[in-house]
Design a protein around this motif. Structure first.
Motif, PDB file in Angstrom:
ATOM      1  N   VAL A  25      -4.685  -4.532  11.999  1.00 16.70           N
ATOM      2  CA  VAL A  25      -3.984  -3.602  12.883  1.00 16.70           C
ATOM      3  C   VAL A  25      -2.694  -3.128  12.231  1.00 16.70           C
ATOM      4  O   VAL A  25      -2.383  -1.918  12.224  1.00 16.70           O
ATOM      5  N   HIS A  54      -1.908   0.777  11.188  1.00 13.75           N
ATOM      6  CA  HIS A  54      -0.785   1.509  11.781  1.00 13.75           C
ATOM      7  C   HIS A  54       0.185   1.989  10.713  1.00 13.75           C
ATOM      8  O   HIS A  54       0.780   3.057  10.837  1.00 13.75           O
ATOM      9  N   PRO A 113      -2.461   5.156   8.262  1.00 13.79           N
ATOM     10  CA  PRO A 113      -3.591   5.586   9.094  1.00 13.79           C
ATOM     11  C   PRO A 113      -4.810   6.043   8.310  1.00 13.79           C
ATOM     12  O   PRO A 113      -5.923   6.027   8.840  1.00 13.79           O
ATOM     13  N   GLU A 173     -10.340  -3.438  17.207  1.00 11.00           N
ATOM     14  CA  GLU A 173     -10.648  -2.052  17.553  1.00 11.00           C
ATOM     15  C   GLU A 173      -9.994  -1.633  18.860  1.00 11.00           C
ATOM     16  O   GLU A 173      -9.721  -0.446  19.072  1.00 11.00           O
ATOM     17  N   ALA A 174      -9.690  -2.598  19.740  1.00 14.21           N
ATOM     18  CA  ALA A 174      -8.978  -2.275  20.979  1.00 14.21           C
ATOM     19  C   ALA A 174      -7.567  -1.774  20.698  1.00 14.21           C
ATOM     20  O   ALA A 174      -6.953  -1.121  21.551  1.00 14.21           O
ATOM     21  N   ALA A 175      -7.061  -2.054  19.486  1.00 17.56           N
ATOM     22  CA  ALA A 175      -5.735  -1.572  19.092  1.00 17.56           C
ATOM     23  C   ALA A 175      -5.770  -0.132  18.606  1.00 17.56           C
ATOM     24  O   ALA A 175      -4.740   0.406  18.194  1.00 17.56           O
ATOM     25  N   GLY A 176      -6.961   0.479  18.634  1.00 16.58           N
ATOM     26  CA  GLY A 176      -7.059   1.906  18.342  1.00 16.58           C
ATOM     27  C   GLY A 176      -7.465   2.258  16.937  1.00 16.58           C
ATOM     28  O   GLY A 176      -7.256   3.404  16.504  1.00 16.58           O
ATOM     29  N   LEU A 177      -8.089   1.352  16.199  1.00 19.43           N
ATOM     30  CA  LEU A 177      -8.536   1.679  14.847  1.00 19.43           C
ATOM     31  C   LEU A 177     -10.021   1.431  14.715  1.00 19.43           C
ATOM     32  O   LEU A 177     -10.631   0.762  15.554  1.00 19.43           O
ATOM     33  N   ILE A 178     -10.594   1.977  13.668  1.00 23.64           N
ATOM     34  CA  ILE A 178     -12.016   1.798  13.377  1.00 23.64           C
ATOM     35  C   ILE A 178     -12.158   0.744  12.298  1.00 23.64           C
ATOM     36  O   ILE A 178     -11.553   0.857  11.221  1.00 23.64           O
TER      37      ILE A 178
END
Length: 349
Positions: A242, A246, A249, A291-296
């Motif tokens: 994560v 961040h 990106p 992935e819940a943190a917004g990444l693939i």
């Protein structure tokens, strides 16, 4: 802060026939193995625009019993980790699997490779001299060693258009952080991370503080972006993905695990949920949290309880749901976005 002075001049890279060969680089300076002996890494110079940074495994340790400088099967190794490089295998001695770098169906054929062995017991993360007993002080300098190799890569491959950071077993723990470090040094390169066989490492506050923080000094060693917004108890191995995403990106992030590999996370099962823990459940939960943190996070999960991946030609035979691992990796590094692959029947046998 990383100590300076861990680099060495380049030497001749090619054989008389002009084919790439492996050359040892001994950086010296503040680079060292756990017992204070010399550290080295290896280079195979081929295409200067495509480079693999390979973080090898080699085990971990974090107490006096695990870290003891007592050889078992081979000099410089005990049952938990390599504490120097007396018995470290040269990549030149490995001609199968990933290391068959002229084989047509190897996704990394033609790549230059910087191969970083582990001899510090800290998953390429530490920067501390840790005293475990009156007679045992361990140089956990994996981060110093690893970033020396990374700086060498950035200096000698300034026009790299593609860098793939591969981590094997314990070496895969830090792979996403090194992906971010590559991007810092080579901002114009496409950076892909492939972390193999650490998907079950837990995000447990006690482990984070005891091992990552106190034993290895990793929390204080890494750059500020890697721990931004996190206390040491919050800074677990799944968070590395994560933090790296961040910070950069554009990173392509991916992982591989055997569903029930009994060796990939054996040292840390005490910090996993369940008694005994269900390794596949931990792997799947870690990926869901990442992935819940917004990444693939591209993933390939194979059935069974195997452990080896890169060293032999079974690397080319792994197929799940009719998708070969090497084909999936080829798609990953050629700007495609492969679907996740996950075994339907993931039995340990």
């Amino acid at each position: 802060m990383v100590l300076a002075g861990c680099d060495a001049p380049r030497s001749s890279r090619d054989s008389a026939a002009g084919s790439p060969v492996w050359e040892k680089v001994v950086p010296g300076g503040d680079c060292r193995c756990a017992d204070g002996s010399a550290f080295s890494y290896w280079e195979r110079r081929a295409d200067p625009t495509r480079v693999v940074l390979f973080l090898n495994g080699g085990g971990v340790c974090f107490d006096a019993r695990m870290c003891a400088f007592t050889s078992t099967d081979s000099p410089g190794e005990n049952d938990f980790y390599n504490w120097n490089q007396q018995s470290a295998q040269s990549p030149d001695d490995q001609q199968s699997g990933f290391f068959a770098l002229t084989r047509a169906d190897n996704p990394f054929t033609g790549y230059s490779v910087i191969y970083v062995s582990s001899c510090t017991g800290d998953a390429h993360l530490g920067n501390v001299a840790q005293t475990y007993s009156p007679t045992l002080t361990v140089q956990h300098r994996g981060y110093v060693n690893g970033t020396a190799a990374l700086d060498y890569l950035a200096t000698h491959y300034p026009n790299a258009a593609q860098v793939v950071g591969i981590g094997k077993t314990a070496g895969s723990i830090a792979a996403p952080l090194y992906g971010g470090l590559v991007a810092d040094r080579l901002p114009h390169a496409k950076v892909t991370v492939f972390g193999a066989q650490s998907g079950a490492w837990p995000d447990n506050p006690d482990f984070n503080a005891t091992v990552l923080g106190r034993a290895w000094g990793a929390y204080d060693a890494v750059p500020a972006w890697a721990v931004d917004g996190l206390t040491v108890r919050d800074w677990g191995v799944p968070r590395f993905w994560v933090q790296a995403a961040h910070h950069t990106p554009g990173l392509t992030l991916s992982r591989f695990d055997y569903a029930f590999d009994p060796h990939a996370a054996a040292e840390v099962t005490r910090w996993m949920p369940g008694n005994p823990p269900n390794l596949l459940a931990v792997i799947d939960a870690n990926e869901a949290a990442i992935e819940a943190a917004g990444l693939i996070l591209h993933s390939y999960t194979a059935p069974g309880a195997s452990h080896g991946l890169f060293e032999n030609d079974s690397y080319y035979d792994i197929k799940v749901n009719n998708v070969r691992l090497v084909d999936w990796l080829d798609a990953l590094v050629t700007n495609e976005s492969p679907d996740d692959v996950h075994c339907d029947r993931c039995d340990p046998l």
